[in-house]
Design a protein around this motif. Structure first.
Motif, PDB file in Angstrom:
ATOM      1  N   ASN A 137      69.166  43.674  37.254  1.00 53.61           N
ATOM      2  CA  ASN A 137      68.794  44.523  37.941  1.00 53.61           C
ATOM      3  C   ASN A 137      68.461  46.023  37.298  1.00 53.61           C
ATOM      4  OD1 ASN A 137      69.727  42.699  39.524  1.00 53.61           O
ATOM      5  ND2 ASN A 137      70.005  43.930  41.372  1.00 53.61           N
ATOM      6  N   ALA A 138      68.837  46.156  36.325  1.00 46.63           N
ATOM      7  CA  ALA A 138      68.903  47.562  35.476  1.00 46.63           C
ATOM      8  C   ALA A 138      69.057  48.780  36.452  1.00 46.63           C
ATOM      9  CB  ALA A 138      67.528  47.562  34.981  1.00 46.63           C
ATOM     10  N   GLY A 139      70.130  48.636  37.429  1.00 44.89           N
ATOM     11  CA  GLY A 139      70.505  49.427  38.430  1.00 44.89           C
ATOM     12  C   GLY A 139      69.637  49.654  39.421  1.00 44.89           C
ATOM     13  N   LYS A 140      68.780  48.806  39.811  1.00 48.37           N
ATOM     14  CA  LYS A 140      68.122  48.866  40.945  1.00 48.37           C
ATOM     15  C   LYS A 140      68.507  47.887  41.936  1.00 48.37           C
ATOM     16  CE  LYS A 140      64.684  47.933  38.268  1.00 48.37           C
ATOM     17  NZ  LYS A 140      63.449  47.611  37.430  1.00 48.37           N
ATOM     18  N   GLN A 141      68.287  47.999  43.242  1.00 49.06           N
ATOM     19  CA  GLN A 141      68.587  47.183  44.334  1.00 49.06           C
ATOM     20  C   GLN A 141      67.690  46.070  44.344  1.00 49.06           C
ATOM     21  OE1 GLN A 141      70.203  50.409  47.268  1.00 49.06           O
ATOM     22  NE2 GLN A 141      71.369  48.161  47.579  1.00 49.06           N
ATOM     23  N   VAL A 142      67.992  45.110  45.004  1.00 47.90           N
ATOM     24  CA  VAL A 142      67.102  43.964  45.277  1.00 47.90           C
ATOM     25  C   VAL A 142      66.124  44.362  46.510  1.00 47.90           C
ATOM     26  CG1 VAL A 142      68.828  42.624  46.972  1.00 47.90           C
ATOM     27  CG2 VAL A 142      67.243  41.428  45.525  1.00 47.90           C
ATOM     28  N   TYR A 143      65.114  43.712  46.118  1.00 48.10           N
ATOM     29  CA  TYR A 143      63.841  43.751  47.321  1.00 48.10           C
ATOM     30  C   TYR A 143      62.942  42.528  47.535  1.00 48.10           C
ATOM     31  CZ  TYR A 143      64.645  48.859  48.173  1.00 48.10           C
ATOM     32  OH  TYR A 143      64.844  50.096  48.430  1.00 48.10           O
ATOM     33  N   VAL A 144      62.989  41.480  46.886  1.00 56.00           N
ATOM     34  CA  VAL A 144      62.550  40.441  47.254  1.00 56.00           C
ATOM     35  C   VAL A 144      63.170  39.105  46.316  1.00 56.00           C
ATOM     36  CG1 VAL A 144      59.941  41.295  47.049  1.00 56.00           C
ATOM     37  CG2 VAL A 144      61.171  40.457  44.827  1.00 56.00           C
TER      38      VAL A 144
END
Length: 524
Positions: free
Chosen positions: A481-488
């Motif tokens: 994720n590299a620190g990002k939240q899931v979206y799809v």
């Protein structure tokens, strides 16, 4: 690669024509019919719809924080995914396989035999598939999807997917209108009832279901400049009038194969535990502002969730699992259905004979409330919100549990419902109603059966802690994720990442962090 495949197939075909032309046509399967009656296709299609939602709900519910894994650092609790796996790809399979050519065959039979009502149903099913799949996967294959001459398929832009939803809904409505013009039937149709285990041939309810799809489509574009709150309201008003119109599929529970996915016979919930998020929404801490599970708790609490042995309700915080798993007195129990035998009432939708729910009246009322709130009509928003909460309580009190449990009602006393509606968890004035009240009551109304819609809401608001006060960003996110939240959700592995890689590369879906890409429908 596509050209090479075509060259190989052409070469093989030419040699077979020269040496085997006396034999049966290889494009015709003598054991499979080339024409199938629409009524015989509908039952497995409807079963496939609930299967698609059920299977992927296990993982989407972890993203949405309805529940989590019992053990720590589960990849889905970390908002990740499992590489090389079809987990999270069941809705993809549903759109292209369970519905897929089966809907095409239904359209062919219905067209050839002037079965206009089945054409209406067929296009309603197509629209539902595009809407549900588009919300999860963003990019999908639409224009080339059911072309049997192709071996690889090009993806269409997300806006094409969402436009296709409305196109198919309008076609469905036209065909139902044509059916009524032909035979004068507006309600129950004996011919449609032959294969329909959702509405048993009731055309009026199918039309309402179509409008529920259109309402969902319109609401999910709430961040667009073209968003129309009036369209959402219009479609909701044309859709379900009460819980009697809810869309759900029958489960007979004669065995594990036709039992409710969430029931005890199938045992699909053993590894999951209720989330801290849903516990706090139901016990009064978030909506009432006070931690008191005895006096301020939602009356749905004991029907939706499970108590620990010490009588307290606890939930997991992702990705920590159950920190009390070693203590039999305080560990969080697994979800479990209750038997209807010996006078024991089943809990919510956990019974083997519970129907597979696809959409409900209260969820639509919350959609209307949100749209009116965003428009600035707070009085209208409050009215729809109250209707939503009231109907959501009714839904739990009288769920669509199926014929095996006919007559089992009143899980929540009228007094308890009245007290809750008049209490601090429910807002009563335009001055106090907040967007968070609408969305979090909707989250409760979606519990178990519709995490897909709940996750769509969370993504539309970028997981806002102001709107979703019980949602906690996982302390540890999946490494990719590299620190990002899931979206799809990534497209289904065994069809796309094996056979269709160049098409995936065209929009970046082979990147390790593709699942963190924000989908088109939530963007301005």
């Amino acid at each position: 690669m596509k050209k090479l495949l075509y060259i190989i197939i052409a070469t093989l075909s030419m040699s077979m024509v020269s040496s085997c032309k006396k034999y049966v046509d290889i494009n015709t399967n003598p054991n499979a019919p080339t024409s199938v009656d629409a009524a015989s296709l509908l039952p497995p299609i409807e079963a496939g719809m609930e299967r698609g939602v059920w299977y992927d709900s296990r993982y989407i519910s972890q993203y949405a924080q309805m529940w989590g894994a019992s053990t720590a650092n589960n990849v889905w609790d970390q908002e990740g995914y499992i590489p090389g796996s079809d987990s999270g790809g069941e809705m993809w399979r549903t759109v292209y396989f369970s519905l897929g050519q089966n809907v095409t065959l239904m359209i062919q039979d219905a067209t050839a035999n002037n079965k206009y009502e089945y054409l209406g149903v067929a296009y309603a099913l197509r629209a539902w598939g595009w809407q549900t799949g588009g919300d999860l996967y963003d990019h999908m294959i639409v224009k080339e999807a059911f072309d049997p001459s192709r071996l690889t398929f090009d993806y269409d832009a997300p806006e094409v997917v969402y436009a296709e939803v409305i196109k198919d809904c309008r076609l469905a409505l036209q065909y139902f209108n044509q059916a009524t013009k032909t035979d004068g039937i507006t309600g129950q149709s004996a011919t449609l009832a032959k294969g329909d285990y959702m509405y048993y041939g009731d055309r009026s309810k199918w039309i309402k279901f179509i409008y529920s799809i259109m309402a969902t489509n319109a609401l999910h574009l709430s961040n667009k400049a073209t968003f129309s709150a009036d369209s959402v309201v219009k479609y909701v008003d044309l859709s379900f009038a009460s819980n009697a119109d809810n869309a759900s599929v029958q489960n007979t529970a004669s065995g594990s194969t036709d039992a409710n996915f969430w029931g005890p016979t199938r045992g699909n919930l053993a590894s999951f535990r209720q989330s801290d998020n849903i516990v706090r929404l139901l016990d009064g801490r978030i909506l009432a502002g006070t931690a008191n599970q005895d006096t301020l708790a939602d009356p749905r609490l004991p029907l939706l969730l499970m108590q620990s042995k010490d009588k307290a309700y606890r939930g997991v915080i992702p990705p920590l699992g159950d920190p009390n798993s070693a203590d039999a007195n305080t560990l969080i129990p697994q979800f479990v259905g209750m038997s209807a035998t010996n006078g024991v009432k089943p809990k919510y939708l956990f019974n083997d004979a519970s129907r597979g729910v696809l959409m409900t009246y209260p969820v639509l009322q919350f959609m209307k409330s949100e749209a009116l709130y965003k428009k600035g009509d707070i009085s209208g928003a409050l009215l729809a919100y109250i209707k939503g909460v009231t109907a959501a309580l009714d839904f739990v009190s009288n769920p669509p549990i199926g014929t095996a449990l006919t007559g089992v009602t009143n899980y929540i006393s009228p007094t308890a419902i009245t007290n809750y509606l008049n209490g601090p968890s429910v807002k009563h004035s335009t001055a106090t109603l907040q967007l968070s009240d609408i969305l979090q009551q909707k989250f409760i109304a979606c519990f178990l059966w519709n995490p897909l819609e709940a996750w769509a809401d969370e993504r539309r608001y970028q997981y806002s802690a102001t709107v979703f006060q019980g949602f906690t960003k996982p302390g540890t996110l999946y490494p990719d994720n590299a620190g990002k939240q899931v979206y799809v959700v990534r497209p289904r592995y065994n069809s796309e990442y094996i056979w269709n890689v160049p098409a995936l590369q065209s929009f970046g879906a082979t990147a390790p962090d593709y699942h963190t890409t924000k989908p088109w429908f939530i963007l301005p």
